[in-house]
Enzyme design. Structure first.
Site, PDB file in Angstrom:
ATOM      1  CG  HIS A 245      -1.741   1.209   1.401  1.00  0.00           C
ATOM      2  ND1 HIS A 245      -2.864   1.446   0.657  1.00  0.00           N
ATOM      3  CD2 HIS A 245      -1.610   2.276   2.215  1.00  0.00           C
ATOM      4  CE1 HIS A 245      -3.397   2.606   1.012  1.00  0.00           C
ATOM      5  NE2 HIS A 245      -2.643   3.127   1.960  1.00  0.00           N
TER       6      HIS A 245
ATOM      7  CD  GLU B  96      -2.294   5.633  -2.223  1.00  0.00           C
ATOM      8  OE1 GLU B  96      -2.098   6.777  -2.687  1.00  0.00           O
ATOM      9  OE2 GLU B  96      -3.347   4.992  -2.426  1.00  0.00           O
TER      10      GLU B  96
ATOM     11  CE  LYS C 194      -2.439   6.930  -6.208  1.00  0.00           C
ATOM     12  NZ  LYS C 194      -3.747   6.594  -5.606  1.00  0.00           N
ATOM     13  CG  ASN C 195       1.115  10.661  -4.340  1.00  0.00           C
ATOM     14  OD1 ASN C 195       0.023  10.563  -4.890  1.00  0.00           O
ATOM     15  ND2 ASN C 195       1.253  10.692  -3.028  1.00  0.00           N
TER      16      ASN C 195
END
Length: 440
Positions: free
Chosen positions: A308, A312, A315-316
């Site tokens: 996770h 995240e 992706k940012n």
């Protein structure tokens, strides 16, 4: 027929909320769960029968005490009812009738074990300040009463039962099955808590005409989501230990992998983040990511948590690269993922050339739902996804919740930006595994 909270239940919840939670560590969970027999699982169920209601009660009380009308928002009330209903289901589950002989045997620790009879002590979590995520019980405010901190120290995390004196009665196995089934039902009920809470904050912002939430609500959300991680960790671990009695994996103790391979998880997160980037921007080929990591770097961790956090942050980074250089650019600068192994931490650095963040805006990165009211779309109230499906894209939840996951077992997530060039994100993972979870 919809569920309603009774006055008697509300009184019971208020009573449980006077007691502090008991923190556990990753190492304690692995030591306990290495050989989950019927008796050991029953001891675990007895611990959770006391511990989970305390944690659930804290959340019910805090949701009811939220300021400025936030506790009146329909979505907030719905989440509060979920926690109260789960509290009721655990506390009213009928306990088996046991003979004094079985009770005495359950009270004895295991005589022969690979590990010490007494589980290792937890150490202070180096990533959080004392009380940072705690909702202080009312009786602790004066430093005495039933909620005295010494209570938490007396009620230790469970240990293995004595399995050397014959078979356990069938009542224990039946209760273990019922208890695991109840926990599974509760876990599924709470799957959409994150999105429903986000909907409640959105309702509040629109009603109050607020552009962003204040410090008190931010602190509440940190406590609330940290507590949620702890509750789901205990529930998920118990369900997995129950299931592993029929089909086990030598590298897993519940949902904890004793040989979590960092390179494999990082590679998977890179592929997933690039796929999402291509899909969102309509790219033929997303920005490349270079991974520098020893292939045999393994340590004890919860793979779902690490996946996770990596997804995240990656992706940012990819989103920043595409939006800085333009979706029509043929060759994007490469994002680097570098993994280093130290004595205390495994550190993962994600370096992008996505233009960076102005220094004045960096604190806002850790703020939940930092968007304007007009830009925030409605959330589907029936959205039913788990923590790791990234439903919060665009709602400002990715980094704050990832930092909570890192801090939960003694790690941290930090960000250093060079405005006009790019950003470095440092994910620290505590490899000592004895850090206590933050008490909620």
């Amino acid at each position: 027929m919809s569920w309603k909270q009774t006055a008697e239940l509300a009184s019971t919840i208020k009573h449980y909320a006077n007691f502090p939670a008991t923190g556990v560590s990753l190492r304690q969970m692995v030591q306990f769960g290495s050989n989950p027999s019927t008796g050991t699982l029953f001891r675990a169920s007895q611990f959770l029968s006391e511990e989970l209601p305390i944690r659930l009660a804290h959340r019910v009380e805090e949701l009811g005490d939220l300021p400025d009308g936030l506790n009146e928002m329909p979505s907030i009330k719905r989440v509060q009812d979920w926690y109260a209903q789960s509290f009721e289901e655990i506390t009213t589950l009928p306990q088996p009738s046991l003979t004094s002989e079985v009770k005495e045997r359950l009270a004895r620790p295991a005589k022969s074990s690979k590990h010490s009879r007494v589980l290792t002590e937890t150490s202070a979590n180096p990533s959080v300040k004392a009380g940072q995520y705690a909702s202080q019980p009312k009786s602790l405010q004066g430093g005495n009463g039933n909620g005295d901190r010494r209570v938490a120290n007396m009620r230790r995390y469970y240990s293995a039962a004595d399995d050397n004196t014959g078979a356990w009665p069938p009542e224990l196995n039946d209760f273990n099955t019922k208890f695991s089934s109840t926990l599974d039902k509760i876990k599924r009920r709470h799957d959409s808590v994150v999105t429903t809470m986000a909907q409640g904050i959105l309702e509040y912002k629109r009603k109050r005409q607020r552009m962003q939430i204040d410090h008190n609500i931010q602190a509440f959300l940190d406590r609330f989501y940290m507590s949620r991680i702890g509750i789901r960790m205990l529930i998920g671990q118990h369900i997995a230990l129950t299931d592993q009695r029929s089909h086990s994996d030598p590298n897993y103790v519940g949902i904890i992998c004793t040989k979590t391979n960092v390179r494999d998880l990082a590679q998977e997160a890179i592929e997933n983040a690039r796929f999402v980037c291509e899909d969102h921007y309509g790219l033929f080929d997303a920005p490349k990511v270079r991974l520098i990591c020893p292939p045999d770097l393994n340590f004890m961790y919860v793979p779902g948590h690490l996946s996770h956090m990596l997804f995240e942050t990656l992706k940012n980074s990819l989103r920043a690269v595409v939006e800085t250089h333009g979706a029509h650019k043929e060759d994007f600068p490469v994002t680097n993922v570098i993994v280093s192994e130290g004595k205390e931490d495994i550190t993962i650095k994600i370096s992008d050339e996505g233009g960076g963040i102005p220094r004045s805006s960096i604190p806002l990165v850790w703020t939940y739902m930092y968007t304007t009211v007009d830009q925030t779309p409605n959330l589907d109230p029936d959205f039913n996804k788990s923590d790791f499906k990234a439903p919060m894209a665009g709602f400002g939840y990715g980094l704050p919740i990832s930092r909570l996951y890192a801090r939960y077992f003694g790690g941290d997530l930090k960000l250093i930006s060079m405005e006009g060039y790019g950003t470095d994100v440092y994910l620290h993972l505590n490899r000592l595994s004895s850090s206590s979870e933050p008490l909620q």
